[in-house]
Design a protein around this motif. Sequence first.
Motif, mmCIF file in Angstrom:
data_model
loop_
_atom_site.group_PDB
_atom_site.id
_atom_site.type_symbol
_atom_site.label_atom_id
_atom_site.label_comp_id
_atom_site.label_asym_id
_atom_site.label_seq_id
_atom_site.Cartn_x
_atom_site.Cartn_y
_atom_site.Cartn_z
ATOM 1 N N HIS A 202 10.138 69.704 36.576
ATOM 2 C CA HIS A 202 9.586 70.711 37.038
ATOM 3 C C HIS A 202 9.880 71.157 38.611
ATOM 4 O O HIS A 202 10.088 70.512 39.244
ATOM 5 C CB HIS A 202 7.375 70.436 37.258
ATOM 6 C CG HIS A 202 7.652 68.931 38.095
ATOM 7 N ND1 HIS A 202 7.715 67.786 38.082
ATOM 8 C CD2 HIS A 202 7.255 68.944 39.899
ATOM 9 C CE1 HIS A 202 7.301 67.041 38.277
ATOM 10 N NE2 HIS A 202 7.477 67.984 40.078
ATOM 11 N N TYR B 203 0.511 74.383 39.715
ATOM 12 C CA TYR B 203 1.029 73.475 38.956
ATOM 13 C C TYR B 203 1.151 74.072 37.355
ATOM 14 O O TYR B 203 2.272 73.885 37.105
ATOM 15 C CB TYR B 203 -1.248 72.107 38.113
ATOM 16 C CG TYR B 203 -0.684 71.539 37.417
ATOM 17 C CD1 TYR B 203 -0.310 70.564 37.599
ATOM 18 C CD2 TYR B 203 -0.501 71.423 36.013
ATOM 19 C CE1 TYR B 203 -0.686 69.385 36.853
ATOM 20 C CE2 TYR B 203 -0.835 71.226 35.424
ATOM 21 C CZ TYR B 203 -0.467 69.566 34.726
ATOM 22 O OH TYR B 203 -0.301 68.408 34.301
ATOM 23 N N SER C 213 9.619 71.911 42.260
ATOM 24 C CA SER C 213 9.009 71.607 44.198
ATOM 25 C C SER C 213 8.430 72.294 44.513
ATOM 26 O O SER C 213 7.304 71.835 45.432
ATOM 27 C CB SER C 213 10.478 71.259 44.519
ATOM 28 O OG SER C 213 11.056 71.919 45.472
ATOM 29 N N SER C 214 8.223 73.626 44.065
ATOM 30 C CA SER C 214 7.829 74.876 44.739
ATOM 31 C C SER C 214 7.695 76.013 43.661
ATOM 32 O O SER C 214 8.262 76.073 42.111
ATOM 33 C CB SER C 214 8.102 74.813 46.252
ATOM 34 O OG SER C 214 9.319 75.917 46.180
ATOM 35 N N HIS D 160 2.337 70.419 49.020
ATOM 36 C CA HIS D 160 2.286 68.941 48.775
ATOM 37 C C HIS D 160 1.226 68.356 47.894
ATOM 38 O O HIS D 160 2.059 66.680 46.805
ATOM 39 C CB HIS D 160 3.294 67.554 49.341
ATOM 40 C CG HIS D 160 1.986 67.663 50.500
ATOM 41 N ND1 HIS D 160 1.355 68.364 51.770
ATOM 42 C CD2 HIS D 160 0.634 66.760 50.260
ATOM 43 C CE1 HIS D 160 -0.167 67.551 52.121
ATOM 44 N NE2 HIS D 160 0.097 66.844 51.708
ATOM 45 N N ASN E 119 2.895 69.103 43.745
ATOM 46 C CA ASN E 119 3.773 68.130 43.701
ATOM 47 C C ASN E 119 2.654 66.465 43.028
ATOM 48 O O ASN E 119 3.579 66.406 41.835
ATOM 49 C CB ASN E 119 4.339 68.039 44.604
ATOM 50 C CG ASN E 119 4.990 68.738 44.941
ATOM 51 O OD1 ASN E 119 5.669 69.457 43.424
ATOM 52 N ND2 ASN E 119 5.621 69.401 46.171
ATOM 53 N N GLN F 129 4.802 76.067 48.196
ATOM 54 C CA GLN F 129 4.837 75.079 48.058
ATOM 55 C C GLN F 129 3.607 74.124 49.114
ATOM 56 O O GLN F 129 3.125 74.429 50.290
ATOM 57 C CB GLN F 129 6.079 74.384 48.348
ATOM 58 C CG GLN F 129 6.267 72.799 48.804
ATOM 59 C CD GLN F 129 7.056 71.732 49.397
ATOM 60 O OE1 GLN F 129 7.687 72.353 50.364
ATOM 61 N NE2 GLN F 129 8.349 71.766 48.152
ATOM 62 N N GLN G 249 4.900 75.420 38.665
ATOM 63 C CA GLN G 249 5.614 74.705 38.603
ATOM 64 C C GLN G 249 6.047 73.956 37.471
ATOM 65 O O GLN G 249 7.353 73.328 37.262
ATOM 66 C CB GLN G 249 4.868 73.211 39.863
ATOM 67 C CG GLN G 249 5.339 74.870 41.094
ATOM 68 C CD GLN G 249 4.876 73.192 42.443
ATOM 69 O OE1 GLN G 249 4.446 73.909 42.797
ATOM 70 N NE2 GLN G 249 5.643 72.165 42.108
#
Length: 609
Positions: free
Chosen positions: A580, A432, A582-583, A566, A569, A564, A435
């Motif tokens: 931010h 968190y 995405s990975s 999801h 995100n 990554q 990213q």
Amino acid sequence: MSRDFCLILTNLEFAQEPGVAPLEKRTFARNFRQAMVKADAFIRSRSLERRDVLKINAILKARAGRYLAAGREDWLYPEDHVLAEWSALGEPLLPPKDELWGFGGEMFAKMEDGRVFYQDAFGRTEKPHEALTKVAADRQPTDACGCGSEYAYRLCCATRPVHLRPSWTALSIRERNMALFNAIMDITGFNEGKTWDEVRGAMTDEKIAELYGVFAAFWPLETDLLQLLPKPDGRPRAVYTGLIHPEAINRYVVGMAPYFGEVIIQHPFVHAGTVAKEFSPVEHPRAYRQEVLKALLTFLKLFPLVDSGLVNLVPDPCFFDFHLRDQMMQMAQARAARRPAMGPKDDFAFQVIEADGRRAMMMMPADVFERQLDDGIPGLEDVSREDLREGLAELKLRDPLVSLQPDSMLEGVENSMLTMMSLAPNFEMAMYLAQATGAAIVTDSPDRWREITEVMLLKGEPSHGGLNALGRTMESETFAFLVEPMDVLSLSGGKEASVYHELFAKAFRYLQTRATKGPKPNVESSIAAQFTRSHVTGQKVIAKVGHESLSAKIQAALPAQGIQDHTINRLLLMSSSEHHLSSVPMAFFIRSADAAAINPVPARLPGLS
């Protein structure tokens, strides 16, 4: 609500001033929070005309993701009947000006236990802290930057787009840490010339409660942490995840900045407002006799780097968003359920845990120690009671993490002492933060490294798929990590010392865009060659400056698609994050040069074919 009734929820600030910039984030904008609503103030006197309904339907259609439904086919095409500009479509969403008197203001509610609940017009349960706000003013190139960094404006925010700048209207993370440092100096007596042993001996319950109270005052529970954090602006940055303990900080953490740039580390202090009252350091400071010493030593060790901007000590984001905390805990529990029973062995962590256990034993009540002497201590039967007492006193004095208060621990549950071990931030919060800030992840924890590499395994990603040559070359080399902050400071600002920053920033940018732009073998080869050159120069500079350093190996995760998950995100979107990644493009695991390498990708996860 139905074909005859429409519920319109309009932002109060927009209703009061419709001309404000529409893209400006509203005060205390949260997607999820508990709030008290005065439903009897809802405006029920309005009747929408046909043109108003068409405008609302045009807005709904423009924002629809996949499907539309209507009672008649021609209702599906409101744009055929609405000729207004987009900005004018929102007119029906505005309540009548003479009906706004029932909104805003403050709300107080008394509970059965006598507590009073407070809420302002924006759902905040604390009044704004004027001491934590500042006025954003224009800056000259040589002025101190408005974001509160240690750099001049021309070297800091002048080169950043406005949307990628930390807040200029709230006291920055660094400024709050500097104020906390000054408070610590006053409360502990360091300003009076006291030594650490004298501070330990005078660390009363009142001082412990005051220290934790001051920390909580600098970080109100309504703080918008994302507003204060750095944004993904292309500058070298890393999030450290590992043991937040003074003995762990002394190992590799201090020496990370010359390699990775700004290092984001979770704050060692517990927030009194986020724990149950029976465990609060303000309500029960005696329980924190050992923990406060660990937090103080960690903070003071890192403070020179905090002051210089090389380390960014940030509180746990979950302090300020309980919905985020609950979601993160659910994800962590689901992840733990599919993990193998036995993970990689972390000898250093066990040593730290055992050492803290011995310290807790040394802080036992005097009457308990006397009873143990009566029963006899195995292996020390021939040692006199007086010698044992003197030996225990000497052990306490030698260990800087043992409280020297005469009543460090009393018998009884109400006087028990907490011993906490924090491996933080956890996997979800490390992703968190990385990213949200545009950072790599760095860890010295085998367990955390396994969690990172398991994510790549689930995606079928080879650990070096994005920069294979760089990964193999890095893992064949040895790295020196400085252990003294002043040695690290002497490196900052020098061109030769920034060779790693330039290298990793270039690798970060390449991995960030590789998935969309495709692989570029020439670029990958040049990055590996640049590392070979830079490493020779960088290690010479570190060896020349450092009086003491530790040798380590670095394992790299450089996947082609990034690291990554999801669900991370989703956490960022729930937190109203607007900018931010995405990975996470890359991660690194630091281990002793004498320790065996940990397989970056386990052969198989339980339950997976």
